[in-house]
Scaffold this active site. Sequence first.
Site, mmCIF file in Angstrom:
data_model
loop_
_atom_site.group_PDB
_atom_site.id
_atom_site.type_symbol
_atom_site.label_atom_id
_atom_site.label_comp_id
_atom_site.label_asym_id
_atom_site.label_seq_id
_atom_site.Cartn_x
_atom_site.Cartn_y
_atom_site.Cartn_z
ATOM 1 N N GLY A 13 0.941 -8.131 -15.962
ATOM 2 C CA GLY A 13 -0.668 -8.742 -15.942
ATOM 3 C C GLY A 13 -0.810 -9.592 -17.011
ATOM 4 O O GLY A 13 0.139 -10.086 -17.813
ATOM 5 N N GLN A 46 -12.963 -9.474 -11.208
ATOM 6 C CA GLN A 46 -13.771 -10.286 -10.598
ATOM 7 C C GLN A 46 -14.616 -10.993 -11.450
ATOM 8 O O GLN A 46 -14.906 -12.260 -11.632
ATOM 9 C CB GLN A 46 -14.458 -9.369 -9.683
ATOM 10 N N GLU A 113 -23.382 -9.650 -17.958
ATOM 11 C CA GLU A 113 -23.316 -8.176 -17.184
ATOM 12 C C GLU A 113 -23.998 -7.206 -18.286
ATOM 13 O O GLU A 113 -24.267 -7.652 -19.219
ATOM 14 C CB GLU A 113 -21.780 -7.966 -16.988
ATOM 15 N N HIS A 241 -16.754 2.604 -12.714
ATOM 16 C CA HIS A 241 -17.559 1.458 -12.142
ATOM 17 C C HIS A 241 -18.818 2.034 -11.274
ATOM 18 O O HIS A 241 -18.317 2.731 -10.326
ATOM 19 C CB HIS A 241 -16.651 0.331 -11.628
ATOM 20 N N ARG A 288 -22.559 0.631 -18.406
ATOM 21 C CA ARG A 288 -22.130 1.203 -17.271
ATOM 22 C C ARG A 288 -21.934 2.597 -17.200
ATOM 23 O O ARG A 288 -22.172 3.141 -16.164
ATOM 24 C CB ARG A 288 -20.362 0.762 -17.210
ATOM 25 N N HIS A 349 -12.323 3.369 -12.879
ATOM 26 C CA HIS A 349 -12.051 1.932 -12.882
ATOM 27 C C HIS A 349 -11.091 1.667 -14.375
ATOM 28 O O HIS A 349 -10.539 0.598 -14.295
ATOM 29 C CB HIS A 349 -13.319 1.232 -13.210
ATOM 30 N N ARG A 384 -16.439 1.123 -22.419
ATOM 31 C CA ARG A 384 -15.998 -0.372 -22.748
ATOM 32 C C ARG A 384 -17.166 -1.361 -22.428
ATOM 33 O O ARG A 384 -17.544 -0.997 -21.308
ATOM 34 C CB ARG A 384 -14.941 -0.758 -21.841
HETATM 35 P P1 FAD Z 1 -2.336 -4.986 -15.336
HETATM 36 O O1 FAD Z 1 -2.875 -6.343 -15.123
HETATM 37 O O2 FAD Z 1 -2.692 -3.883 -14.630
HETATM 38 O O3 FAD Z 1 -0.650 -5.194 -15.202
HETATM 39 C C1 FAD Z 1 0.148 -3.939 -15.336
HETATM 40 C C2 FAD Z 1 1.614 -4.600 -14.873
HETATM 41 O O4 FAD Z 1 2.524 -3.342 -15.457
HETATM 42 C C3 FAD Z 1 2.004 -4.652 -13.483
HETATM 43 O O5 FAD Z 1 2.722 -5.766 -13.484
HETATM 44 C C4 FAD Z 1 2.972 -3.445 -13.103
HETATM 45 O O6 FAD Z 1 3.794 -3.801 -12.191
HETATM 46 C C5 FAD Z 1 3.538 -3.053 -14.310
HETATM 47 N N1 FAD Z 1 3.845 -1.860 -14.459
HETATM 48 C C6 FAD Z 1 3.162 -0.470 -14.537
HETATM 49 N N2 FAD Z 1 3.887 0.445 -14.692
HETATM 50 C C7 FAD Z 1 5.139 0.027 -14.783
HETATM 51 C C8 FAD Z 1 6.456 0.541 -14.654
HETATM 52 N N3 FAD Z 1 6.755 1.874 -14.698
HETATM 53 N N4 FAD Z 1 7.625 -0.308 -14.504
HETATM 54 C C9 FAD Z 1 7.318 -1.468 -14.333
HETATM 55 N N5 FAD Z 1 6.248 -2.150 -14.239
HETATM 56 C C10 FAD Z 1 5.300 -1.299 -14.134
HETATM 57 N N6 FAD Z 1 -11.833 -6.708 -16.784
HETATM 58 C C11 FAD Z 1 -12.546 -7.595 -17.468
HETATM 59 O O7 FAD Z 1 -12.427 -8.107 -18.627
HETATM 60 N N7 FAD Z 1 -13.331 -8.523 -16.537
HETATM 61 C C12 FAD Z 1 -13.393 -8.109 -15.259
HETATM 62 O O8 FAD Z 1 -14.103 -9.019 -14.647
HETATM 63 C C13 FAD Z 1 -12.681 -7.129 -14.643
HETATM 64 N N8 FAD Z 1 -12.603 -6.806 -13.505
HETATM 65 C C14 FAD Z 1 -12.172 -5.955 -12.809
HETATM 66 C C15 FAD Z 1 -12.010 -5.651 -11.600
HETATM 67 C C16 FAD Z 1 -11.109 -4.714 -10.742
HETATM 68 C C17 FAD Z 1 -11.136 -4.501 -9.597
HETATM 69 C C18 FAD Z 1 -10.254 -3.891 -11.826
HETATM 70 C C19 FAD Z 1 -9.409 -2.822 -11.132
HETATM 71 C C20 FAD Z 1 -10.270 -4.153 -13.177
HETATM 72 C C21 FAD Z 1 -11.073 -5.145 -13.753
HETATM 73 N N9 FAD Z 1 -11.150 -5.364 -15.111
HETATM 74 C C22 FAD Z 1 -11.869 -6.416 -15.740
HETATM 75 C C23 FAD Z 1 -10.144 -4.697 -16.207
HETATM 76 C C24 FAD Z 1 -9.056 -5.766 -16.170
HETATM 77 O O9 FAD Z 1 -8.482 -6.236 -14.970
HETATM 78 C C25 FAD Z 1 -7.635 -4.903 -16.678
HETATM 79 O O10 FAD Z 1 -8.025 -4.015 -17.655
HETATM 80 C C26 FAD Z 1 -6.615 -5.802 -17.088
HETATM 81 O O11 FAD Z 1 -6.255 -6.778 -16.259
HETATM 82 C C27 FAD Z 1 -5.413 -4.914 -17.372
HETATM 83 O O12 FAD Z 1 -4.294 -5.978 -17.846
HETATM 84 P P2 FAD Z 1 -2.978 -5.256 -18.182
HETATM 85 O O13 FAD Z 1 -2.291 -6.784 -18.390
HETATM 86 O O14 FAD Z 1 -3.254 -4.286 -19.065
HETATM 87 O O15 FAD Z 1 -2.344 -4.522 -16.739
HETATM 88 C C1 SIN Z 2 -17.174 -6.404 -12.872
HETATM 89 O O1 SIN Z 2 -16.683 -7.606 -12.277
HETATM 90 O O2 SIN Z 2 -18.009 -5.774 -12.610
HETATM 91 C C2 SIN Z 2 -15.962 -5.903 -13.612
HETATM 92 C C3 SIN Z 2 -16.143 -6.192 -14.908
HETATM 93 C C4 SIN Z 2 -15.135 -5.469 -15.924
HETATM 94 O O3 SIN Z 2 -14.613 -4.241 -15.280
HETATM 95 O O4 SIN Z 2 -15.062 -5.750 -17.034
#
Ligand code: FAD
Ligand code: SIN
Length: 524
Positions: A13, A46, A113, A241, A288, A349, A384
């Site tokens: 991610g 989003q 937001e 959420h 939230r 969420h 958050r």
């Molecule tokens: P992720 O992007 O979840 O990546 C996790 C990675 O870890 C993936 O590649 C997965 O395959 C890997 N992984 C997990 N476990 C293992 C394992 N055991 N072995 C190997 N690989 C593994 N935040 C905002 O700031 N703004 C927004 O608008 C927003 N909107 C959101 C909308 C939705 C629907 C959701 C679900 C979340 C939203 N968030 C938002 C929160 C934000 O998207 C996440 O907190 C953030 O993207 C997390 O990023 P990350 O890199 O930590 O993890």
């Molecule tokens: C959203 O778009 O409402 C999600 C934003 C967030 O989780 O930070």
Amino acid sequence: MRKKVDFLVIGSGIAGLSYALKVADHGKVLVISKTKLNETNTAYAQGGIASVMYEPDDFNKHIEDTMIAGDQLSNREAVKMVIERGPEQIKQLIDWGTGFDKTKEGKYDLHKEGGHSEYRILHHLDNTGFEIQRALIDQAKKHPNIEFAENCYAVDIITQHHLGEITYRWRTDVECYGAYVLNEKTGKVDTILSKITMMATGGIGNIYQTTTNPTIATGDGIAMVYRAKGIIENMEFVQFHPTSLYNPNERPSFLITEAMRGYGALLRRRDGELFMDKYDERGCLAPRDIVARAIDNEMKNTGDDFVYLDVTHKDAEETKMHYPTIYHKCLELGIDITKDYIPVVPAAHYVCGGIKVDLQGRSSITNLFAAGECSSTGLHGANRLASNSLLEAIVYADVAAKAAVSTLGNIKHNTKIPSWNDEGTSHNEELVLITQTNKEVEQIMSNYVGIVRSNLRLKRALDRLELIYRETESLFDDSIITKELCELRNKINVGYLIIRMAMSRKESRGLHYTLDHNKLRTKR
Ligand code: FAD
Ligand code: SIN
């Protein structure tokens, strides 16, 4: 298979990929993801990414908004660092090819937001995360030092424990030597030896029945670090959420972005009554935790399964232009959001807590860093602020990359690590044991450890989970491992941490709301 790399990155991610891009000039990087590279929480984001861009906004306002949302439990130093370094990291994302929407005048089109006092959310239509994920993958694929391994599941990080030593939580010299990784194509567990490991495994949403998170979010990184005796904190603060689309059999639940309330959408009961002003003077744009609890309370009082989000009073063409993904998704289900109210419910969420890290992203385990949703940096405190998590992930990936690069030269691979030992295990033919236990965990967490808690509910959850824990550990010891079994084990572990930490917090604070220490407040 044994493999040696300089940097092992678990997760693809925003946290994992931006870190990989920043360390890649200094050594060989392996990025693993448990399914496809782009199946991440990041890709589902989003609303956008919060950062101070133009006057009248300034750092102090963003810092105070974050502290208020976090119920003053955030670490001000971490808050200050993330917010002040935000603009340079936004520039980095743009340089890597991320497109954020602009106004006709050529300035970035900023959204607002819940909990934000100014317009500061950069976005790409209503699918910002997808755009960021795309740009990061494109960029990382061009770097010759970055190798990817999809469908590779990290089972455990390797420490002195695997050399036969006893490790315990307050031992300060536990070291990480890499990870055991299940390759789903071969069915074998590989030994990946790394000088530095980055945990970037994302969230935990799937321990609940209803979640906005894709199925990859099972808390693996947090559970792995807990098992390796690392320090985990603040797990009681799970964010629901307020507005996921009510469509009972869909998993993950489709999100209706909070930006829509910033745009003017209103929450109504099923009978059409507005209700948010009763709970908070900021109405539908309260933070939230407040909005989710208010919806939960209204649903409990009326017995309804959902409330409505109403955007019908806004200009139809503008709504379709700003929210194309939401418009088309709802239309597929027969809801024209320009004319019909949208049925919504709260859904799990985001987890504010996780692997405790310092201001450089270092965990309590030597040579193990963490960033993104699986980490606990101190930014979010008890709740958050919307759109602060993408920002946190990219700022901490940056500081962690700098710290990792500066120590790389002093670290050698540990070559004494044994291969994965599955002696005495056999294939588990009874998949029902895993599927049924998964359902039980999700039910326990949703019914007893959700938006509103109590001592009695938490105690009941712990008792039920302990039984399931014992059964699953014994299954794990006897079975040739699979991703599904490991995920179940991790979900139980994460559920346990949430319950334990919730039990020890003797107050209602932010996202942790207990009937034993409060009564739901309404203004009137
Ligand atoms: P992720 O992007 O979840 O990546 C996790 C990675 O870890 C993936 O590649 C997965 O395959 C890997 N992984 C997990 N476990 C293992 C394992 N055991 N072995 C190997 N690989 C593994 N935040 C905002 O700031 N703004 C927004 O608008 C927003 N909107 C959101 C909308 C939705 C629907 C959701 C679900 C979340 C939203 N968030 C938002 C929160 C934000 O998207 C996440 O907190 C953030 O993207 C997390 O990023 P990350 O890199 O930590 O993890
Ligand atoms: C959203 O778009 O409402 C999600 C934003 C967030 O989780 O930070």
